[in-house]
Design an enzyme around this catalytic site. Structure first.
Site, PDB file in Angstrom:
ATOM      1  N   LYS A  94       2.162  -3.329   6.438  1.00 27.17           N
ATOM      2  CA  LYS A  94       2.492  -3.414   4.837  1.00 27.17           C
ATOM      3  C   LYS A  94       3.750  -3.389   4.735  1.00 27.17           C
ATOM      4  O   LYS A  94       4.434  -4.108   3.716  1.00 27.17           O
ATOM      5  CB  LYS A  94       1.644  -2.468   4.157  1.00 27.17           C
ATOM      6  CG  LYS A  94       0.201  -2.767   4.183  1.00 27.17           C
ATOM      7  CD  LYS A  94      -0.016  -3.990   3.406  1.00 27.17           C
ATOM      8  CE  LYS A  94      -1.689  -4.645   3.481  1.00 27.17           C
ATOM      9  NZ  LYS A  94      -1.706  -6.078   2.734  1.00 27.17           N
ATOM     10  N   TYR A 122      -1.186  -0.136  10.405  1.00 29.81           N
ATOM     11  CA  TYR A 122      -1.624  -0.752   9.132  1.00 29.81           C
ATOM     12  C   TYR A 122      -0.481  -0.553   8.035  1.00 29.81           C
ATOM     13  O   TYR A 122       0.152  -1.747   7.489  1.00 29.81           O
ATOM     14  CB  TYR A 122      -2.818  -0.097   8.468  1.00 29.81           C
ATOM     15  CG  TYR A 122      -3.262  -0.473   7.002  1.00 29.81           C
ATOM     16  CD1 TYR A 122      -3.550  -1.800   6.559  1.00 29.81           C
ATOM     17  CD2 TYR A 122      -2.864   0.499   6.088  1.00 29.81           C
ATOM     18  CE1 TYR A 122      -3.871  -2.101   5.164  1.00 29.81           C
ATOM     19  CE2 TYR A 122      -3.071   0.126   4.642  1.00 29.81           C
ATOM     20  CZ  TYR A 122      -3.349  -1.230   4.370  1.00 29.81           C
ATOM     21  OH  TYR A 122      -3.689  -1.487   3.021  1.00 29.81           O
ATOM     22  N   SER A 145       0.912  -1.067   0.174  1.00 28.63           N
ATOM     23  CA  SER A 145       0.059  -0.120  -0.065  1.00 28.63           C
ATOM     24  C   SER A 145       0.776   1.261  -0.050  1.00 28.63           C
ATOM     25  O   SER A 145       2.024   1.367   0.468  1.00 28.63           O
ATOM     26  CB  SER A 145      -0.911  -0.078   1.376  1.00 28.63           C
ATOM     27  OG  SER A 145      -1.481   1.362   1.535  1.00 28.63           O
TER      28      SER A 145
END
Ligand code: UFG
Length: 326
Positions: free
Chosen positions: A145, A141, A117
């Site tokens: 990633k 988050y 991402s």
């Protein structure tokens, strides 16, 4: 080749499955159906219900379907939720990936595509974000990633697994109404929801250092994103030893205000927006340089923001028929 698509019953995963099938690739979906929908999996594509934390089930799926490549999309993806539940995010996104990589290397699967991402970049202070731009994620988050990219790359270097990490920018749109994103956690559906309820859409801050003061993002049609997976998967399968990190965007910035104007044009609603204070953690501008994938693999996006909003609106009206305007 048979590709195992983890998260293949999810919004992006289902588009990847469809694009792979249209390109003549065999696929198997592996999904725990926590947010994925079985009806998104096309007829003729096997669906294995399982978690990426379940190494035995993964090993069986890889063997039973003679899998020769994996596209790993199964993950949790809500930035705000990751701040409140970091351990869940590390378990699903990092431990789930570690278990999967263990199964993949044990089964000697040669190719692995990882769904990363733009969140890995955090708050980039550059006009166009290149793959070499430093990664300073701002949320658990984004951290999971980035850690995922490290796991994938290290495994590739140690075992010869051919790998690619794809850094998605702001994904939107749908190939068909029934494949649309059903979540309401991003700008386009959040504006749809407000308009449908006859409320003002919200702009989270208009005092950013951007031309109209609202945040600028790089929106990418999910159909283009899915095509990028096919291109990358084919590159990995055509020769071994790949270690790719690629932005998947259009290289074009669109502001929140511009997006809302496009949404008015597509939907026929015109209720003026309300400006609220900034949402914590939002970077002013995140726009990809999409040069590397264009130069190395010849891929570029074909769909514009209008296409994304029109197709997303068709999906919204399917589940909210009261929203339709004649
Ligand atoms: N926004 C509004 N009003 C709304 C909803 C959103 O003004 O009602 C703004 C946000 O403040 C932001 C922009 O619209 O400036 C886009 O917001 P999204 O929530 O749609 O997307 P983000 O750029 O915040 O997040 C996306 C992905 C994440 C990913 C992140 C970083 O959804 O998964 O990019 O790459 F982590």
């Amino acid at each position: 080749m048979t590709w195992l698509i983890t998260g293949g019953a999810g919004y992006i995963g289902a588009h990847v499955v469809r694009a792979m099938a249209e390109a003549g690739e065999r696929t198997v979906v592996y999904d725990d159906l926590s947010t994925g929908l079985a009806e998104r999996v096309p007829d003729g594509v096997p669906l294995v219900a399982g978690s990426t934390l379940d190494g035995d089930r993964l090993a069986r799926a890889l063997a039973e379907h003679s899998v020769t490549g994996v596209v790993h999309l199964a993950a949790k993806k809500q930035v705000g939720e990751s701040v409140d539940h970091p351990l869940e995010y590390y378990r699903e996104n990092v431990e789930g990936l570690r278990v999967l990589l263990e199964a993949v290397t044990a089964a000697e699967v040669p190719s692995f595509v990882f769904s990363s991402s733009a969140a890995v970049y955090g708050m980039p202070d550059v006009d166009l974000v290149r793959e070499e731009t430093p990664c300073v994620p701002l949320s658990p988050y984004g951290e999971t990633k980035l850690a995922g990219e490290w796991l994938v790359r290290a495994t590739g270097r140690a075992t010869g697994l051919s790998t690619a990490s794809l850094r998605y920018f702001n994904v939107a749109g749908a190939a068909a109404p029934e494949l649309a994103d059903v979540g309401v956690s991003n700008l386009i559906p959040m504006v749809f929801e407000k308009l449908t309820e006859n409320l003002a859409p919200r702009i989270f801050g208009d005092d950013y250092p951007t031309p109209d003061g609202t945040c600028v993002r790089d929106y990418i049609h999910v159909v283009d994103l899915a095509e990028a997976h096919v291109t990358v998967a084919r590159a990995l399968q055509s020769s071994a030893g790949h270690d790719l990190t690629l932005n998947i965007g259009r290289g074009e910035g669109v502001s929140v205000r511009e997006m809302i104007d496009h949404i008015y044009a597509v939907t026929g609603y015109h209720r003026p927006p309300t400006v609220t204070p900034r949402r914590p953690g939002d970077p002013a501008r995140v726009v990809a340089s999409a040069d590397r994938i264009a130069v190395e693999l010849g891929w570029e996006a074909k769909h514009d923001v209008e296409d994304m909003i029109t197709s997303a609106w068709a999906g919204w009206v399917r589940t909210h028929p009261e929203a339709a305007r004649t």
